[in-house]
Design a protein around this motif. Structure first.
Motif, PDB file in Angstrom:
ATOM      1  N   ASP A 269       0.813  -1.218   0.000  1.00  0.00           N
ATOM      2  CA  ASP A 269       0.000   0.000   0.000  1.00  0.00           C
ATOM      3  C   ASP A 269       0.844   1.264   0.000  1.00  0.00           C
ATOM      4  OD1 ASP A 269      -2.489  -1.069  -0.270  1.00  0.00           O
ATOM      5  OD2 ASP A 269      -2.912  -1.141   1.880  1.00  0.00           O
ATOM      6  N   ALA A 270       2.082   1.153   0.447  1.00  0.00           N
ATOM      7  CA  ALA A 270       2.973   2.317   0.453  1.00  0.00           C
ATOM      8  C   ALA A 270       3.543   2.584  -0.936  1.00  0.00           C
ATOM      9  CB  ALA A 270       4.101   2.106   1.459  1.00  0.00           C
ATOM     10  N   GLY A 271       3.249   1.690  -1.893  1.00  0.00           N
ATOM     11  CA  GLY A 271       3.725   1.897  -3.261  1.00  0.00           C
ATOM     12  C   GLY A 271       5.078   1.282  -3.551  1.00  0.00           C
ATOM     13  N   LYS A 272       5.544   0.398  -2.702  1.00  0.00           N
ATOM     14  CA  LYS A 272       6.826  -0.258  -2.936  1.00  0.00           C
ATOM     15  C   LYS A 272       6.608  -1.583  -3.652  1.00  0.00           C
ATOM     16  CE  LYS A 272       9.083   1.758   1.058  1.00  0.00           C
ATOM     17  NZ  LYS A 272       9.726   1.507   2.344  1.00  0.00           N
ATOM     18  N   ILE A 273       7.379  -1.804  -4.730  1.00  0.00           N
ATOM     19  CA  ILE A 273       7.337  -3.084  -5.430  1.00  0.00           C
ATOM     20  C   ILE A 273       7.965  -4.129  -4.510  1.00  0.00           C
ATOM     21  CG2 ILE A 273       8.134  -4.381  -7.440  1.00  0.00           C
ATOM     22  CD1 ILE A 273       6.204  -2.249  -8.277  1.00  0.00           C
ATOM     23  N   LYS A 274       7.222  -5.176  -4.231  1.00  0.00           N
ATOM     24  CA  LYS A 274       7.691  -6.212  -3.320  1.00  0.00           C
ATOM     25  C   LYS A 274       8.276  -7.419  -4.057  1.00  0.00           C
ATOM     26  CE  LYS A 274       7.161  -5.727   0.530  1.00  0.00           C
ATOM     27  NZ  LYS A 274       8.032  -5.050   1.502  1.00  0.00           N
ATOM     28  N   SER A 275       7.697  -7.752  -5.216  1.00  0.00           N
ATOM     29  CA  SER A 275       8.199  -8.895  -5.978  1.00  0.00           C
ATOM     30  C   SER A 275       7.898  -8.688  -7.460  1.00  0.00           C
ATOM     31  CB  SER A 275       7.559 -10.200  -5.488  1.00  0.00           C
ATOM     32  OG  SER A 275       6.178 -10.219  -5.794  1.00  0.00           O
ATOM     33  N   ALA A 276       8.692  -9.320  -8.294  1.00  0.00           N
ATOM     34  CA  ALA A 276       8.466  -9.246  -9.740  1.00  0.00           C
ATOM     35  C   ALA A 276       9.095 -10.463 -10.402  1.00  0.00           C
ATOM     36  CB  ALA A 276       9.069  -7.973 -10.330  1.00  0.00           C
ATOM     37  N   VAL A 277       8.347 -11.052 -11.326  1.00  0.00           N
ATOM     38  CA  VAL A 277       8.840 -12.172 -12.135  1.00  0.00           C
ATOM     39  C   VAL A 277       8.412 -11.917 -13.573  1.00  0.00           C
ATOM     40  CG1 VAL A 277       8.748 -14.661 -12.555  1.00  0.00           C
ATOM     41  CG2 VAL A 277       8.657 -13.791 -10.204  1.00  0.00           C
ATOM     42  N   LEU A 278       9.372 -11.940 -14.485  1.00  0.00           N
ATOM     43  CA  LEU A 278       9.108 -11.804 -15.923  1.00  0.00           C
ATOM     44  C   LEU A 278       9.427 -13.137 -16.579  1.00  0.00           C
ATOM     45  CD1 LEU A 278       8.806 -10.119 -18.668  1.00  0.00           C
ATOM     46  CD2 LEU A 278      11.276  -9.878 -18.518  1.00  0.00           C
ATOM     47  N   THR A 279       8.482 -13.695 -17.335  1.00  0.00           N
ATOM     48  CA  THR A 279       8.734 -14.916 -18.095  1.00  0.00           C
ATOM     49  C   THR A 279       8.400 -14.653 -19.556  1.00  0.00           C
ATOM     50  OG1 THR A 279       6.516 -15.744 -17.596  1.00  0.00           O
ATOM     51  CG2 THR A 279       8.304 -16.500 -16.167  1.00  0.00           C
ATOM     52  N   PHE A 280       9.152 -15.295 -20.452  1.00  0.00           N
ATOM     53  CA  PHE A 280       8.950 -15.077 -21.880  1.00  0.00           C
ATOM     54  C   PHE A 280       9.481 -16.257 -22.677  1.00  0.00           C
ATOM     55  CE2 PHE A 280      13.094 -13.467 -20.753  1.00  0.00           C
ATOM     56  CZ  PHE A 280      13.911 -13.845 -21.808  1.00  0.00           C
ATOM     57  N   LYS A 281       9.063 -16.304 -23.943  1.00  0.00           N
ATOM     58  CA  LYS A 281       9.571 -17.293 -24.889  1.00  0.00           C
ATOM     59  C   LYS A 281      10.355 -16.560 -25.970  1.00  0.00           C
ATOM     60  CE  LYS A 281       5.841 -20.527 -24.103  1.00  0.00           C
ATOM     61  NZ  LYS A 281       4.685 -21.226 -24.648  1.00  0.00           N
ATOM     62  N   PHE A 282      11.478 -17.127 -26.348  1.00  0.00           N
ATOM     63  CA  PHE A 282      12.294 -16.491 -27.382  1.00  0.00           C
ATOM     64  C   PHE A 282      11.591 -16.498 -28.739  1.00  0.00           C
ATOM     65  CE2 PHE A 282      15.567 -16.914 -24.188  1.00  0.00           C
ATOM     66  CZ  PHE A 282      16.335 -15.775 -24.389  1.00  0.00           C
TER      67      PHE A 282
END
Length: 196
Positions: free
Chosen positions: A66-79
């Motif tokens: 709620d304070a606006g801080k990114i807590k986690s992130a995962v990016l997945t993709f296919k070539f």
């Protein structure tokens, strides 16, 4: 009663509790990428002609408090979704990566930001069966309706077990490629959900 015989029985529940992952904070909220306002591009230098590949499809899972801080992130993709503008070159890239539908993944470790939004990211990038640490600078801004994160990093693909591309002793692809991105993350649209 033998106290030393009971000690393992008493310590096991504590050990299991300490080993369990912490529960997600109730205030953490899931965000999604707004692809109309986001991009991920890879600048490639060659001895013949430089080019930029663009990642058309990807999945991003972000959470923020709620304070606006990114807590986690995962990016997945296919070539297979990384397009250079030339189908023949795209096919050669997939062959170079081992064929099939190779995938990649970036896991955020830490996002440290100054009050002005300038910051540093650490994380892990996985592809071609290798995982390597990454660290790079970003700028992160928050508006009422979105998070905007921009940044870039130069990687050497040899660190992921790939060989330098050479053809006929004349053509060579520089092993260092520049990844640039802008990610606009918004709260998922829940207006279409039927309320009980």
């Amino acid at each position: 009663m033998n106290v030393s015989a009971l000690l393992p029985c008493l310590l096991l529940p504590l050990a299991l509790l300490l080993a369990a992952p912490p529960p997600a904070h109730a205030a953490d909220r899931l965000l999604k990428a707004d692809r109309t306002r986001s991009f991920l591009e890879v600048d490639v230098k060659t001895t013949a002609k430089n080019f930029t590949a663009r990642l058309d499809q990807y999945e991003v899972r972000l959470t923020a408090d709620d304070a606006g801080k990114i807590k986690s992130a995962v990016l997945t993709f296919k070539f297979t979704d990384l397009k250079t503008g030339e189908p023949e070159r795209d096919a050669a890239m997939l062959k170079w990566l081992g064929g099939g539908t190779p995938e990649g993944r970036f896991d955020l470790g830490l996002l440290a930001l100054a009050p002005d939004g300038q910051g540093q990211v650490t994380g892990k990038l996985t592809f071609h069966g290798e995982t390597q640490p990454l660290e790079f600078s970003v700028n992160a801004q928050r508006t009422d309706e979105a998070f905007l994160i921009t940044g870039g990093v130069t990687i050497d693909y040899r660190n992921w077990g790939l060989k330098v591309i050479k053809k006929a002793l004349v053509f060579k692809v520089d092993p260092e490629v520049r990844v640039r991105f802008k990610l606009t993350a918004v709260a998922p649209d829940t207006s279409s959900l039927v309320k009980p």
